[in-house]
Scaffold this active site. Structure first.
Site, PDB file in Angstrom:
ATOM      1  N   ASP A   1      -1.918  -0.826   6.036  1.00  0.00           N
ATOM      2  CA  ASP A   1      -2.151  -0.164   7.318  1.00  0.00           C
ATOM      3  C   ASP A   1      -3.615  -0.035   7.716  1.00  0.00           C
ATOM      4  O   ASP A   1      -3.900   0.368   8.841  1.00  0.00           O
ATOM      5  CB  ASP A   1      -1.507   1.232   7.305  1.00  0.00           C
ATOM      6  CG  ASP A   1      -2.314   2.237   6.489  1.00  0.00           C
ATOM      7  OD1 ASP A   1      -2.574   1.979   5.299  1.00  0.00           O
ATOM      8  OD2 ASP A   1      -2.678   3.287   7.053  1.00  0.00           O
TER       9      ASP A   1
ATOM     10  N   ASP B   1      -0.363   5.111   0.704  1.00  0.00           N
ATOM     11  CA  ASP B   1      -0.726   6.081   1.745  1.00  0.00           C
ATOM     12  C   ASP B   1      -0.856   5.404   3.101  1.00  0.00           C
ATOM     13  O   ASP B   1      -1.636   4.457   3.263  1.00  0.00           O
ATOM     14  CB  ASP B   1      -2.041   6.774   1.396  1.00  0.00           C
ATOM     15  CG  ASP B   1      -1.893   7.703   0.199  1.00  0.00           C
ATOM     16  OD1 ASP B   1      -0.802   8.229  -0.002  1.00  0.00           O
ATOM     17  OD2 ASP B   1      -2.883   7.879  -0.532  1.00  0.00           O
TER      18      ASP B   1
ATOM     19  N   ASP C   1       0.859  -1.180   0.000  1.00  0.00           N
ATOM     20  CA  ASP C   1       0.000   0.000   0.000  1.00  0.00           C
ATOM     21  C   ASP C   1       0.902   1.239   0.000  1.00  0.00           C
ATOM     22  O   ASP C   1       2.073   1.166   0.393  1.00  0.00           O
ATOM     23  CB  ASP C   1      -0.875  -0.036   1.248  1.00  0.00           C
ATOM     24  CG  ASP C   1      -1.740   1.196   1.410  1.00  0.00           C
ATOM     25  OD1 ASP C   1      -2.416   1.571   0.445  1.00  0.00           O
ATOM     26  OD2 ASP C   1      -1.706   1.780   2.506  1.00  0.00           O
TER      27      ASP C   1
END
Length: 283
Positions: free
Chosen positions: A227, A25, A23
């Site tokens: 996240d 961001d 990922d």
């Protein structure tokens, strides 16, 4: 105009040592845009035979614009975009591409249904009765698009160029909950966090599975880094799962496995720590 160079002759013979599906961001880059040492370590991993592949909710135009800054400027270009709505790659990499993007010079596979086929359903969701406005990112005014994405100007415009996943936002959480419920009633795929991601048939794990069918990647050990809840299916589909904590230490991603590794810091420092471990063979 072609924005991505074709991969050099002979690149298909180079089998990666390990695949790092990451990922962007909140994982590789902080939510306020800090890259830190992530670009340096992405390039280092590539030199060591790793292939770093973005798996992101961003559009392909955003990834193309960011790839130099993130250290992902080596060929071939490979990215899972729009939360698993599509896979884009340098020409010749994908053995069964759905189509070719002439503007970007990239082949791609449609994983989710294109938004144009879902337009009546998306408009029905946008018409959900609410006490506050409910916005679609692809049709939002520039000021609202900037507020939804946290980006400014041209960057926010790139984020609006969505083909497979629509993004909804309202100042009212109850409005977003009703919109999510309506989308599910219409048989659409829904991911609900700060924003509401709506499409059909998309998913990060599904896109990664399609990539792993490619001859160059099949059978290669995999790492997944994420996240939030949007990354849980990715983290459940890889050999080694890594969770990047939030700035307050919370873990928003909770995959259905117990053997995940938690980075000691948020992005980008946490991603750098993980990259170091991978480079040393310690993870």
């Amino acid at each position: 105009m072609v924005l991505v160079n074709k991969a050099p002759i002979g690149w298909r013979r180079l089998r990666p040592r390990r695949l790092v599906f990451t990922d962007i961001d909140g994982s590789m880059v902080s939510y306020d845009g800090r890259v830190g040492g992530s670009a340096y370590y992405a390039r280092l991993l590539r030199l060591l035979g790793f292939l770093v592949i973005p798996v992101t909710a961003k559009t392909v135009e955003e990834v193309v614009a960011l790839r130099n800054r993130l250290g992902l400027d080596g060929d071939p270009f490979i990215a899972v975009v729009e939360a698993g709505g599509a896979v884009y790659a340098s020409p010749g990499f994908l053995t069964r591409p759905t189509s070719y993007d002439h503007a970007l010079g990239l082949d791609y596979i449609e994983v989710g249904e294109p938004l144009e086929r879902l337009e009546p359903l998306l408009e029905e969701i946008a018409s959900t009765p609410c006490s506050e406005p409910l916005y679609r990112l692809t049709k939002a005014p520039p000021r609202i698009a900037e507020r939804m994405t946290g980006l400014e100007g041209f960057q926010a415009e790139l984020a609006r160029r969505r083909r497979f996943i629509e993004v909804y936002w309202s100042p009212s959480r109850s409005c977003m909950e009703r919109a999510a419920q309506r989308a599910e009633e219409l048989g659409l795929t829904v991911r609900y966090g700060r924003l509401l991601h709506v499409g059909k048939g998309y998913g990060k794990a599904r896109a990664v599975e399609l990539l792993l069918e490619e001859p160059l990647l099949h059978g290669t050990p995999t790492v997944g880094v994420g996240d939030t809840q949007l990354d849980e299916d990715l983290l459940e589909s890889v050999d080694t799962a890594v969770i990047i904590p939030q700035t307050d230490g919370r873990l928003l991603a909770r995959p259905r496995r117990t053997d995940y590794y938690v980075a000691p810091e948020p992005a980008p420092e946490g991603w750098v720590h993980v990259a170091r471990l991978l480079a040393l063979g310690s993870l």
